[in-house]
Design an enzyme around this catalytic site. Structure first.
Site, PDB file in Angstrom:
ATOM      1  N   PRO A  56      -0.431 -17.848  25.628  1.00  0.00           N
ATOM      2  CG  PRO A  56      -2.709 -18.376  25.422  1.00  0.00           C
ATOM      3  CD  PRO A  56      -1.326 -18.928  25.154  1.00  0.00           C
ATOM      4  CG  ASP A  91      14.847 -17.251  21.369  1.00  0.00           C
ATOM      5  OD1 ASP A  91      14.928 -18.111  22.265  1.00  0.00           O
ATOM      6  OD2 ASP A  91      14.937 -17.522  20.154  1.00  0.00           O
ATOM      7  CB  CYS A 144      -0.100 -29.751  23.601  1.00  0.00           C
ATOM      8  SG  CYS A 144       0.313 -28.557  22.338  1.00  0.00           S
TER       9      CYS A 144
END
Ligand code: SAM
Length: 299
Positions: free
Chosen positions: A118, A166, A235
């Site tokens: 985001p 993409d 992450c």
């Protein structure tokens, strides 16, 4: 708390007795944290406002713009404050603030953020350069690209071009001074073990993620100018998505690792990593598990 068998197995295989510490860290509730958006405010202002409202906070040694709010129930109160509504602060995990710091963006640079929504790191890069670099922010998912656009506008970010594509298909006539690849991953460093994660968090997700990560990183290397640097982060704390990906691109001999100066990040809990010079954050109540490495294109 349910720890999927495959995950427990990989953690023990990769981290031995530290596996328990990791599982314990993942099962802890995370503190709330935010970053001061220096395009609109500064940390002295925010300190004063929080002080006036008697909201308790902590700081970290490695980022003057990071604030930790130990009482996560204060989130509602903060969301109702002007500083949040105006985009003067941005809720972001501490670990997620590390990759842009390692990237070290500079004025006038042409920067590609390859997996941007985001927009936590896109907006951080823009703030770090006071809107003086040019960012191309790619995001494949249309709904998430909308969220990216919203955050960019709310934070007062300029000189940023959003591409809803993409990144693996980016035209190779483009070239960039710096690239951040904050790759899509299994999220193994951020999963909440108190929830029922087994439906989506499985070995297949890890395998699919690592396939896309390698394709994206190979593309990033092609799009980077020779002699220049990129940052790869996830992450995830699993070797399949981190060290294995980096080792595969190192085999081709056209990139080298630029060691991260760990002195800057002394207070951050770490795990051993198999790539010298990379940083692997151990999850605990303050930090999400995160892997960060910097590469330079040599030829
Ligand atoms: N960097 C973001 C931030 O700091 O706010 C978080 C990025 S998140 C880890 C990965 C993002 O990559 C997701 O939004 C996902 O939709 C997007 N993504 C996945 N595959 C992609 C691809 N092939 N090209 C572009 N974006 C992709």
């Amino acid at each position: 708390m349910i720890v999927p068998e495959f995950f427990k197995h990989l953690l023990v295989e990769q981290y031995g007795e530290k596996a328990e510490l990791i599982i314990d860290g993942l099962s802890k509730r995370k503190v709330l944290s935010f970053r001061v958006n220096t395009l609109k405010s500064n940390y002295e202002n925010i300190e004063k406002i929080l002080g006036d409202k008697k909201i308790e906070y902590k700081r970290v040694s490695w980022n003057e713009n990071a604030f930790v709010i130990p009482d996560s129930l204060a989130k509602k109160e903060i969301e109702n404050m002007e500083i949040y509504r105006n985009g003067e602060i941005y809720f972001q995990s501490l670990s997620s603030m590390i990759p842009p710091i390692v990237l070290n963006p500079k004025s006038k640079e042409n920067i590609l953020d390859m997996a941007a929504a985001p927009g936590s790191k896109t907006t951080q890069i823009a703030a770090m350069t006071n809107n003086s670099c040019f960012i191309t922010a790619c995001e494949k998912n249309k709904i998430r690209a909308e969220r990216l656009k919203y955050n960019i506008e709310k934070q007062g970010v300029k000189n940023t071009y959003i591409m809803g594509v993409d990144s693996r298909n980016l035209d190779e006539m483009f070239s960039f001074d710096k690239i951040l690849l904050d790759a899509p991953c299994s999220g193994s460093g951020t999963i909440d073990l108190s929830e029922n994660i087994e439906k989506y968090f499985n070995l297949d997700l890890v395998k699919r993620s690592s396939r896309v990560q390698l394709e994206l990183l190979n593309k990033a290397i092609k799009l980077l100018k020779k002699g220049n640097e990129l940052v790869y982060s996830t992450c995830s704390i699993l070797q399949e998505e981190n060290e294995d990906i980096i080792n595969k691109v190192l085999e081709k001999n056209n990139v080298e690792v630029i060691p991260i100066d760990l002195q800057n990040f002394e207070e951050i809990p770490k795990l051993p990593t198999k790539i010298d010079g990379s940083l692997l954050v151990r999850p605990d109540e303050y930090y999400e598990g995160f892997f960060v490495v910097k590469l330079r294109k040599i030829r």
